[in-house]
Motif scaffolding. Structure first.
Motif, PDB file in Angstrom:
ATOM      1  N   TYR A  22       0.825  -1.206   0.000  1.00 55.58           N
ATOM      2  CA  TYR A  22       0.000   0.000   0.000  1.00 55.58           C
ATOM      3  C   TYR A  22       0.862   1.261   0.000  1.00 55.58           C
ATOM      4  CZ  TYR A  22      -3.847  -3.135   1.087  1.00 55.58           C
ATOM      5  OH  TYR A  22      -4.767  -4.138   1.036  1.00 55.58           O
ATOM      6  N   GLY A  23       2.054   1.177   0.600  1.00 52.77           N
ATOM      7  CA  GLY A  23       2.949   2.324   0.572  1.00 52.77           C
ATOM      8  C   GLY A  23       3.356   2.682  -0.841  1.00 52.77           C
ATOM      9  N   GLY A  24       3.610   1.662  -1.656  1.00 59.63           N
ATOM     10  CA  GLY A  24       3.948   1.921  -3.047  1.00 59.63           C
ATOM     11  C   GLY A  24       2.760   2.419  -3.844  1.00 59.63           C
ATOM     12  N   ILE A  25       1.581   1.875  -3.562  1.00 59.54           N
ATOM     13  CA  ILE A  25       0.377   2.307  -4.283  1.00 59.54           C
ATOM     14  C   ILE A  25       0.092   3.776  -4.010  1.00 59.54           C
ATOM     15  CG2 ILE A  25      -2.124   1.990  -4.416  1.00 59.54           C
ATOM     16  CD1 ILE A  25      -1.664  -0.990  -3.945  1.00 59.54           C
ATOM     17  N   MET A  26       0.337   4.229  -2.781  1.00 59.18           N
ATOM     18  CA  MET A  26       0.061   5.625  -2.440  1.00 59.18           C
ATOM     19  C   MET A  26       0.920   6.600  -3.239  1.00 59.18           C
ATOM     20  SD  MET A  26      -2.393   5.590  -0.326  1.00 59.18           S
ATOM     21  CE  MET A  26      -3.243   4.243   0.489  1.00 59.18           C
ATOM     22  N   ARG A  27       2.034   6.130  -3.787  1.00 55.63           N
ATOM     23  CA  ARG A  27       2.916   7.013  -4.553  1.00 55.63           C
ATOM     24  C   ARG A  27       2.502   7.120  -6.018  1.00 55.63           C
ATOM     25  NH1 ARG A  27       6.642   3.866  -1.454  1.00 55.63           N
ATOM     26  NH2 ARG A  27       7.490   5.084   0.277  1.00 55.63           N
ATOM     27  N   PRO A  32      -1.704  10.213  -3.080  1.00 55.96           N
ATOM     28  CA  PRO A  32      -2.089   9.434  -1.897  1.00 55.96           C
ATOM     29  C   PRO A  32      -3.492   9.732  -1.389  1.00 55.96           C
ATOM     30  CG  PRO A  32      -0.493  11.143  -1.328  1.00 55.96           C
ATOM     31  CD  PRO A  32      -0.558  11.112  -2.816  1.00 55.96           C
ATOM     32  N   ARG A  33      -3.986  10.952  -1.547  1.00 56.93           N
ATOM     33  CA  ARG A  33      -5.332  11.255  -1.060  1.00 56.93           C
ATOM     34  C   ARG A  33      -6.378  10.428  -1.808  1.00 56.93           C
ATOM     35  NH1 ARG A  33      -5.496  17.862  -0.163  1.00 56.93           N
ATOM     36  NH2 ARG A  33      -3.885  17.929   1.477  1.00 56.93           N
ATOM     37  N   PHE A  34      -6.197  10.325  -3.112  1.00 56.63           N
ATOM     38  CA  PHE A  34      -7.146   9.541  -3.907  1.00 56.63           C
ATOM     39  C   PHE A  34      -7.099   8.075  -3.508  1.00 56.63           C
ATOM     40  CE2 PHE A  34      -7.789   6.692  -7.507  1.00 56.63           C
ATOM     41  CZ  PHE A  34      -9.083   7.023  -7.881  1.00 56.63           C
ATOM     42  N   TRP A  35      -5.892   7.503  -3.443  1.00 56.20           N
ATOM     43  CA  TRP A  35      -5.770   6.075  -3.164  1.00 56.20           C
ATOM     44  C   TRP A  35      -6.156   5.747  -1.726  1.00 56.20           C
ATOM     45  CZ3 TRP A  35      -6.026   3.261  -7.119  1.00 56.20           C
ATOM     46  CH2 TRP A  35      -5.418   3.626  -8.321  1.00 56.20           C
TER      47      TRP A  35
END
Length: 207
Positions: A22-27, A32-35
């Motif tokens: 999830y840390g990678g997805i937030m980038r 990050p606000r959208f994800w």
């Protein structure tokens, strides 16, 4: 099959960086606000919505009353559901780390369920049914008629929901200390937790 490869790549990401996928997805774009909002909503409706606790409460009430609970039992079922949710929160509040307590209960649940199935099947299931079940793994006679499309839809929904739930295995990889997870830390329990510094970002070996 796609979920298998997706989960493996997510685990490899955590082994290399020490942070959940999830840390990678937030980038990723759009940011990050959208994800965070996207996965927060999905996670709530899949795991946060008290449907699983409600189903467990119905099972417990059914075993206690000797019948399936109905409309007159809704209030009691709601209280049992609330009690189960509170019990889970209390259980995960102890044990040093959340990962360790989850493992304790996962192994206990696995042992109890497996032992129960073995005893019940050996004691009550005729050998002829065992043979029919074994043959059924190697035979296909088509879909039963009439087709229960509600059941098919539930199967499709359950299969698709595995994506979000399965990605949390990367949290377990980190908290277990596999790969670079040993350099990042873990989530301590709320009560009696170890003094563990949990980094909010991962770490990799220098190039």
């Amino acid at each position: 099959m796609l979920q298998v490869f997706f989960n493996l790549e997510a685990i490899r990401y955590t082994l290399y960086t020490g942070e959940p996928i999830y840390g990678g997805i937030m980038r990723l774009k759009p940011g990050p606000r959208f994800w965070a909002a996207f996965y927060g909503v999905l996670g709530f409706f899949q795991l946060g919505w008290p449907a699983l606790a409600g189903s467990a409460a119905a099972t417990l009430l059914g075993a206690w009353m000797g019948r399936m609970p109905g409309a007159p039992d809704q209030s009691t079922q709601a209280w049992v559901t609330t009690g189960l949710i509170v019990a889970v929160v209390l259980i995960l509040s102890f044990g040093g780390t959340i990962e360790r307590m989850l493992e304790y209960f996962a192994w206990t649940m696995l042992g109890v369920v497996f032992l129960f199935l073995v005893v019940v099947n050996v004691a009550f299931v005729p050998l002829s049914h065992w043979a029919q079940t074994f043959v059924g793994f190697f035979s296909f006679t088509g879909l039963p008629q009439p087709i229960d499309w509600g059941l098919i839809g539930a199967l499709a929904a359950t299969a698709g929901s595995g994506g979000l739930g399965n990605l949390t295995v990367t949290n377990w990889i980190r908290d277990k200390g596999f790969g670079m997870g040993s350099k990042v830390g873990a989530i301590p329990s709320a009560v009696g937790g170890h003094q563990i510094q949990l980094s909010h970002v991962g770490v990799v070996f220098p190039a």
